[in-house]
Design a protein around this motif. Structure first.
Motif, PDB file in Angstrom:
ATOM      1  N   MET A 294       0.854  -1.192   0.000  1.00 35.33           N
ATOM      2  CA  MET A 294       0.000   0.000   0.000  1.00 35.33           C
ATOM      3  C   MET A 294       0.878   1.227   0.000  1.00 35.33           C
ATOM      4  O   MET A 294       1.924   1.260   0.631  1.00 35.33           O
ATOM      5  CB  MET A 294      -0.864   0.018   1.259  1.00 35.33           C
TER       6      MET A 294
ATOM      7  N   ASP B  99       0.078   7.319   2.918  1.00 35.87           N
ATOM      8  CA  ASP B  99      -0.793   8.477   2.728  1.00 35.87           C
ATOM      9  C   ASP B  99      -0.561   9.501   3.827  1.00 35.87           C
ATOM     10  O   ASP B  99       0.057   9.213   4.854  1.00 35.87           O
ATOM     11  CB  ASP B  99      -2.261   8.054   2.704  1.00 35.87           C
TER      12      ASP B  99
ATOM     13  N   ALA C 226      -1.890   3.942   6.211  1.00 36.86           N
ATOM     14  CA  ALA C 226      -1.661   3.072   5.056  1.00 36.86           C
ATOM     15  C   ALA C 226      -0.190   2.698   4.902  1.00 36.86           C
ATOM     16  O   ALA C 226       0.142   1.562   4.584  1.00 36.86           O
ATOM     17  CB  ALA C 226      -2.159   3.759   3.792  1.00 36.86           C
TER      18      ALA C 226
END
Lengths: 263, 514, 672
Positions: free
Chosen positions: B359, B362, B375
């Motif tokens: 991922m 963020d 994330a």
């Protein structure tokens, strides 16, 4: 093993004169194991006062173990060892007493490398025999004179040759004024040219009437100085006799074999 | 000679063969001293323990481990779970953080250490001096000071803002730390792992075959390349076909049920019997080794002690599993059943996704200040400070060990290698290093241990390792002693693990050498 | 009898003992051009490595300089807080006590150096190398450092429209740094002058005694405080003082000048004592019999002192070193307010009684016929002493702590008595030692139990570096005997001792120090009986001691294992007791072997004292990391302090490790 080992008491009367003397070391049926290896089996022998006994035998035959048992550096496991009438048992007092009566000289000298020659010799007289320092030093100097190296007193063992070190070791043992001296292959770690100087000191000591037990490979010394020779193999006493008897007419096959290999 | 000697001699002669009084018997004196010391130590510990118990009772605190399962309401700065639902879970998060940092630290410290160590022996003057300065500078400054310096320097990094970082969007660096893509185990991982396991077995067999072939024929068979290739093929193919192992779920599930049905008494009985059997087997073997054709040898003090110790240890184990902590057996049963159940859940028809996923980090802005979102894999400043601290510090020591180990290889070895025409680098790799490793490994193992323990300095910069979380837990619950017991057990387990691994390699190397 | 193959009496015997002959004869120096070619650019691979290494070094160097000379740095925080960092808030009007402490250490250090140190010399070549590299480094620093930020008339940094700092041009920066250029050129010129005025052989053989450098550099530093305007900074009576362009305060300058004089004077004193001993020993050896005792193997051509010379002086200096930390801490720095009524009514009579009774008991126990009865009596004493502690634990009867300690000391002396039995001189020695121990115990108890008169804002009257030093020294001194005992137990042939010691060592070595410290500072009170308290500092020292002892034990064990079995056998064969064997034969040899790792442990302990900051004591690191950044004048100034602290730690630790390396070489060489 073709021949029966000469078990029993190895004190064969060599001469009447010797037999009449007091017993100094008596061993009766001494056994010693290392793990499951039997190093000594049924050693019996008597060493008289002022007698010189040389112990011969191939390496690994238990000579050194036996001599170390007499000083309790190894504990024997059965049988009796009596030195000068004192039995070696677990009794702390007896161990203490025997150690101060028995001097020992090692193959590897085992001098204390951090002490000077003089301190090596005076250490035990001061702390065990409780002599005063000047007294102990006087004794040490006379002993160094006796072993022929009076000028080395202030040196450290590492600065001496092997022969000199071994002579210091003898002086150290003598400083306790022992009744018996044990020599565990005293010349084996020495260069050939230094062996003689040590043997000379030992001969002089023998003449002075010290009781001595010597493990050695020096056949010349055995022939000339010894009163008796004990031959060991595989932890047993194989044969006992005077040097003359031993070197000229050995009774046992194993002795003959040994002599044929070393002579 | 002199009279007192004669007298002593006569006295002793009359006492031949008798036992000396107990206070002069060497064996008795030895054992009295030892047992006396043991009793003293145990008594002192008992005194201290009762005193601690009294003090705790006086404060109304009980010695229990309830906080392990109770909710204690603490938050953890970073780790696998920032809102642990119990004290035990919180400590577990700390342990994982410590282990992570130690493992990553050991890896990097080894690399840097070996490089610097080799550089110190380089023929290149500037490189040699540079490595020397590195070692002398870092190992003579306290680690804690270094960690604080790193923390202070890193704290001056810019604030978090959107759209920054070296590779835009993938890596963020700021005074909140580092945020990198999170790689995590996804749906099909366990099914894929089964395929990888099969692949490893196949590769191993192939490698053996080819290696054997090479030895017999002398032909170049490229065993290593084949094995690697097979593993790679399994990995790639398995990425898509792993759902074929979905059926493993149901047999695992029934195994879990079966284990869960074992009654507690059976486990207790088995454990007790096993302990006794081991003790009996060990003593029998010991005695057998000490039996000679002429009978049993005299056993030394040590031998007796070992046998007594074996019996006592077995008795303690039996006592422990049956009386002191009967719950242990049911715990073992339940947790292994649970573990199998969890594993069973990992398989199934619905799991068709990729085994591993990643991922992108963020950035969120809940209030006035931006921060990293959940994330990405976020490494805090505290982590970085402690990590760089322990890595650089330990690397300096490892470098010295490597250098010493290489210098310890006799000069004749490198001369001989040159004489047969090996190049310098080949000689280093094939002749010098294998010999040096024998000298290097034990002290380096010690350094790994030190690194692991030194991660506990994280407490100074507030990174949530086991000690820091432990402190929070006992400040919250007052269970200081219990938390400290957990610390001790954890670190001792780490020590034992590391020394076991190092010993394993050490022994292997010794055998290889012969 | 052949005499041993020893070299003739060393000719260096009569020479100045400071200057040894050059150690291993090194090769002739290469001309600079060839040296650079052979060492830096012998082939392509090495040239790349060279450039790579130099670039890394320059990059790091530039970063450090930019940090140090940045306009944002406030080094003033460090300058102002020097006293705080070293002694915390020790009252100004009592500061003479600090100087007495430093002076005492200087005297001891000077005398010890005078008696022991075998400093060699530094060849001109090396000195030249230092000067030239100093010059090159300075010049490189001037070049790589980024130009300074421009400031406006108000002293504020100038920023451009984008908010970036505006820096002066490179040429202007180079011109601004003329002082640094001058220093660099001066260093290089000095090196070049030395280079050209001497030929290669002379450069490698002429030596400058290290003593000149060791005393000369501090002398330069001290002298400069009288001339150079370093500025006057500090907190005087709580007032913040910052007066740049002034000389350093009188209260700093004068004491340090005195300290230097004391150091040099005591060094001269020690040297004189040593020289006299050498001279008298030489006179004694010129008798025809005694050959000179020189070292055959020792590489240092400095003559070894004859045995016994100076022995008494050395012993007393050692004893002073051991006693001084306690005296300086509890008496000088703490200024105890002694209650003389209590001293005359209780301590003095009790001490006299203990001394007399103990002396009588020991005199009896050292009779040559004491034998087992004596030993049993000593064990009885030990049980009695132990019983007093048990009774104290249960509160059966009250007794002054010092009396319990005295009973314990008496028991230990009694157990040692058999070793001193027999000769009157040795018996007297044991009794003398006993009286000395009683004196120390009672004096110490009196001093420790008296309240301190030094008033400080915190409950500790010293802090900062002095606490760091105190904890290190006490930890090392206390953990040493424990470590030796543990090592002896771990190598013992007796299984229970071995197992207990092994468990202790492995458990302690298995856990991090910080957990142990948290235990001792936080949980220990739970384990103590009611009414018994332990000061925070004492608890910390206890934790450090128990920790350090386990590591020391492992170091000593290494030494013990290096001793061959023959040494034990020889000691047994001449009839030494186990205690005597351990004390005279085993420990002296094994400790000598373990000196390098032991020094390593000392360094480790010194570094580990920084953990005091975590458990809330005001040590050196805490001052830098927490205290100064919270002062209103220097809010948030942390990196400067940390850099300063790092440098101080580094200098001390590095000096010790260099010393240990020297010792290692000497131990390796002087295998006697």
């Amino acid at each position: 093993m073709s021949t029966q080992p000469a078990h029993g008491d190895a004190t064969i009367a060599v001469s009447d004169e010797l037999a009449a003397r007091d017993d100094m070391i008596v061993c009766r049926e001494v056994d010693k194991w290392f793990g499951d290896f039997q190093a000594l089996s049924g050693i019996s022998a008597t060493i008289k006062e002022q007698e010189i006994v040389v112990v011969l035998g191939p390496s690994g035959s238990g000579k050194s173990t036996w001599i170390r048992c007499i000083n309790r550096l190894e504990a024997h496991q059965s049988g009796q060892i009596i030195v000068d009438g004192i039995e070696l048992t677990n009794d702390l007092r007896n161990i203490e007493k025997i150690r101060s009566e028995v001097g020992m000289v090692f193959q590897q000298f085992n001098l204390f490398p951090h002490l000077t020659v003089l301190d090596n010799i005076t250490l035990a007289p001061i702390w065990v025999r409780k002599k005063s320092r000047p007294e102990a030093e006087e004794l040490a100097e006379s002993l160094l004179e006796r072993v022929g190296i009076p000028e080395q007193a202030q040196k450290f063992p590492g600065q001496l040759s092997g022969g000199q070190q071994q002579r210091v070791a003898i002086a150290r043992a003598l400083a306790m004024e022992p009744r018996v001296m044990l020599f565990d292959e005293p010349t084996s770690a020495l260069d050939p040219e230094m062996i003689k100087e040590v043997l000379d000191v030992m001969e002089e000591l023998a003449r002075s009437g010290m009781t001595m037990m010597v493990v050695t490979h020096e056949m010349g010394f055995a022939r000339e100085v010894a009163d008796r020779i004990i031959f060991m193999e595989e932890g047993e006493i194989v044969e006992v006799g005077t040097p003359h008897h031993f070197f000229t007419e050995p009774a046992e096959e194993r002795t003959k074999l040994f002599l044929s290999q070393v002579l | 000679m002199s009279d007192p000697r004669e007298a002593a001699r006569d006295a002793s002669l009359s006492a031949l063969g008798t036992r000396p009084p107990f206070y002069r018997d060497a064996t008795v004196v030895r054992w009295i001293a030892q047992v006396g010391t043991l009793i003293l130590v145990l008594a002192a510990m008992w005194f201290l323990a009762t005193e601690a118990g009294d003090s705790l009772r006086a404060r109304g605190a009980n010695i229990d481990f309830d906080f392990i399962s109770d909710y204690i309401g603490i938050q953890v700065g970073s780790g696998i779970d920032t809102n642990p639902d119990s004290g035990g879970r919180a400590l577990w998060v700390g342990m994982v953080n410590t282990i992570r940092m130690a493992a990553a630290g050991i890896a990097l410290a080894s690399v840097i250490g070996v490089l610097v160590g080799l550089a110190r022996l380089s023929s290149n003057w500037p490189l040699r001096r540079l490595a020397g300065v590195y070692v002398e500078a870092l190992r003579n400054i306290p680690l804690l000071v270094q960690i604080l310096v790193y923390a202070a320097v890193l704290a001056t990094l810019p604030n978090v803002s959107f759209g920054m970082g070296p590779i835009s969007g993938w890596i963020h660096v700021s005074n909140k730390g580092l945020s990198i893509p999170r790689v995590f185990v996804a749906d099909g991982f366990y099914q894929w792992a089964v395929i990888m396991l099969i692949g490893a077995v196949v590769a191993r067999i192939t490698y053996r075959r080819l290696a054997e072939q090479r030895e017999q024929t002398g032909a170049q068979t490229n065993a290593g390349a084949w094995a690697t290739g097979i593993v790679a093929v399994f990995a790639i193919v398995g990425w898509w076909v792993h759902p074929i192992f979905g059926w493993l779920g149901s047999p695992l599930g029934s195994l879990a049920d079966g284990v869960g049905a074992i009654p507690q008494g059976v486990v207790q009985l088995i454990a007790a019997l096993a302990a006794l059997a081991v003790a009996v087997w060990w003593i029998r073997r010991f005695l057998a080794q000490h039996r000679t054709p002429a009978g049993l040898t005299r056993l030394t003090d040590d031998d007796w002690f070992r046998m007594i110790f074996a019996v006592v240890a077995a008795a303690i184990v039996v006592l422990f599993v049956t009386v002191l902590w009967p719950g242990l057996s049911s715990w073992v049963v339940n947790s292994s059943s649970d573990g199998l159940g969890v594993l069973a859940d990992k398989f199934g028809n619905g799991r068709t996704g990729p085994p591993i996923d990643a991922m992108r980090p963020d950035i969120v802005q809940p209030g006035n200040f931006a921060n990293y979102g959940p994330a990405g894999l976020n490494l805090s400043i505290g982590f970085a400070a402690v990590y760089f601290g322990v890595v650089f510090y330990t690397a300096a020591f490892i470098a010295e060990i490597v250098r010493g180990g290489i210098l310890a290889v006799p000069k004749g070895q490198s001369e001989a290698a040159q004489a047969v025409g090996l190049r310098r680098s080949t000689a280093l790799r094939r002749v010098i290093l294998p010999q040096a490793l024998r000298v290097i490994l034990p002290p380096v193992g010690n350094q790994y241990l030190n690194l692991t323990k030194n991660t506990s300095l994280a407490i100074a910069v507030g990174y949530s390792d086991l000690v820091q979380i432990g402190q929070t837990v006992y400040n919250q619950t007052g269970k200081t002693l219990q938390v400290m017991a957990v610390w001790m057990l954890f670190y001792l387990a780490c020590s034992l693990t590391i020394s076991a691994v190092v010993n394993f390699f050490n022994i292997r190397m010794r055998i290889v050498e012969r | 009898m052949t005499d041993p193959m020893l070299p003739p009496a060393s000719t260096a015997m009569g020479a100045e003992p400071v200057i040894p002959a050059a150690s291993p004869p090194d090769r002739p120096s290469l001309p600079p051009g060839r040296w650079i070619r052979e060492n830096l650019f012998p082939n392509t691979r090495n040239s790349i490595l060279t450039i790579f290494a130099i670039l890394i070094a320059l990059f790091a160097y530039r970063g450090l300089l930019n940090f140090m000379f940045s306009e944002e740095r406030s080094w003033i925080a460090v300058r102002t807080n020097l006293r705080l960092m070293f002694t915390q808030a020790y009252p100004e009007h009592q500061y003479i006590r600090v100087w007495v402490t430093v002076g005492t250490i200087m005297v001891l250090a000077g005398v010890s150096a005078g008696i022991w140190a075998r400093w060699g010399g530094v060849t001109v070549k090396r000195l030249m190398g230092w000067l030239m590299s100093g010059g090159v480094l300075t010049a490189a620093g001037v070049l790589v450092r980024e130009p300074s930020v421009l400031t406006d008339a108000a002293g504020e940094s100038v920023r451009d429209d984008a908010g970036e700092l505006v820096r002066e041009s490179f040429a202007a920066a180079m011109a601004d740094r003329w002082v640094w250029w001058a220093i660099a050129i001066a260093l290089l010129a000095l090196g070049l002058v030395l280079w050209t005025s001497l030929d290669d052989l002379r450069r490698r053989t002429i030596e400058i005694p290290v003593a000149w450098l060791i005393f000369g550099l501090p002398a330069l530093l001290v002298a400069s405080t009288w001339v150079v305007r370093y500025g006057h900074y500090g907190f005087t009576e709580g007032e913040f003082i910052a007066e740049p362009g002034q000389l350093v305060a009188m209260t700093t300058r004068v004491p340090w000048t005195f300290m230097w004089l004391i150091l040099v004077a005591s060094f001269a004193l020690g040297r004189a004592a040593r020289d006299r001993a050498i001279a008298s020993a030489q006179a004694a050896e010129e008798t025809p019999n005694g050959g000179p005792s020189d070292e055959g193997a020792d590489d240092d051509a400095v003559p070894e002192l004859p045995r016994g010379a100076l022995a008494r002086t050395r012993t007393s200096v050692n004893l002073l070193w051991v006693l001084s930390p306690f005296f300086l801490y509890w008496v000088v720095m703490r200024d105890p307010e002694i209650d003389y009524a209590h001293v005359f009514s209780t301590m003095l009579p009790m001490g006299l009684a203990f001394g007399a009774a103990g002396a009588a008991v020991l005199w009896l126990l050292t009779r040559s016929d004491a034998g087992e009865v004596g030993r049993l009596a000593a064990i009885g004493l030990l049980l009695l002493a132990a019983f007093h502690w048990v009774a104290a634990y249960f509160g059966w009867y009250s007794m002054l702590q010092v009396a319990r300690i005295a009973f314990l000391l008496l028991a230990v002396a009694g157990l040692l008595a058999p070793n001193f039995a027999g000769v009157a001189a040795q018996r007297r020695r044991l009794v003398g030692a006993w009286l000395f121990m009683v004196l120390i115990a009672f004096y110490g108890a009196t001093v420790i139990n008296s309240p301190s008169t030094v008033e400080t804002p915190t409950d500790m009257f010293i802090g900062g570096f002095s606490v760091t030093l105190l904890v290190s020294v006490l930890t090392i001194m206390l953990s040493f005997p424990i470590g030796v005992l543990l090592a002896l137990a771990r190598t013992s042939r007796q299984p229970i001792f071995r197992v207990l010691s092994t468990i202790y060592i492995e458990v302690i070595r298995g856990v991090p120090l910080i957990t142990l410290l948290l235990f001792f500072s936080g949980v220990l009170p739970l384990f103590l009986p009611d009414g018994m308290e332990l000061a925070e500092l004492a608890a910390a020292i206890l934790g450090y001691t128990l920790f350090s002892a386990a590591y020391l034990a492992e170091n000593v064990r290494g030494g013990l294992q290096s001793i061959r079995r023959g040494q034990y056998e020889a000691a047994d064969a001449v009839g030494l007791t186990t205690t005597q064997r351990t004390g005279f034969i085993v420990l002296p040899q094994s400790l000598r072997v373990s000196i390098p790792p032991l020094v390593g442990q000392v360094i480790a302990t010194f570094k580990e004292t920084s953990l005091l900051a975590i458990i809330g004591l005001f040590d050196f690191l805490r001052m830098a990391n927490s205290v100064i950044p919270n002062q209103s004048q220097f809010l948030g100034v942390r990196r400067e302090n940390l850099l300063f602290v790092s440098v101080v730690y580094w200098v001390v630790a590095f000096a010790m490790s260099k010393y240990s390396q020297r010792l290692e070489q000497r131990v390796g060489l002087g295998q006697r």
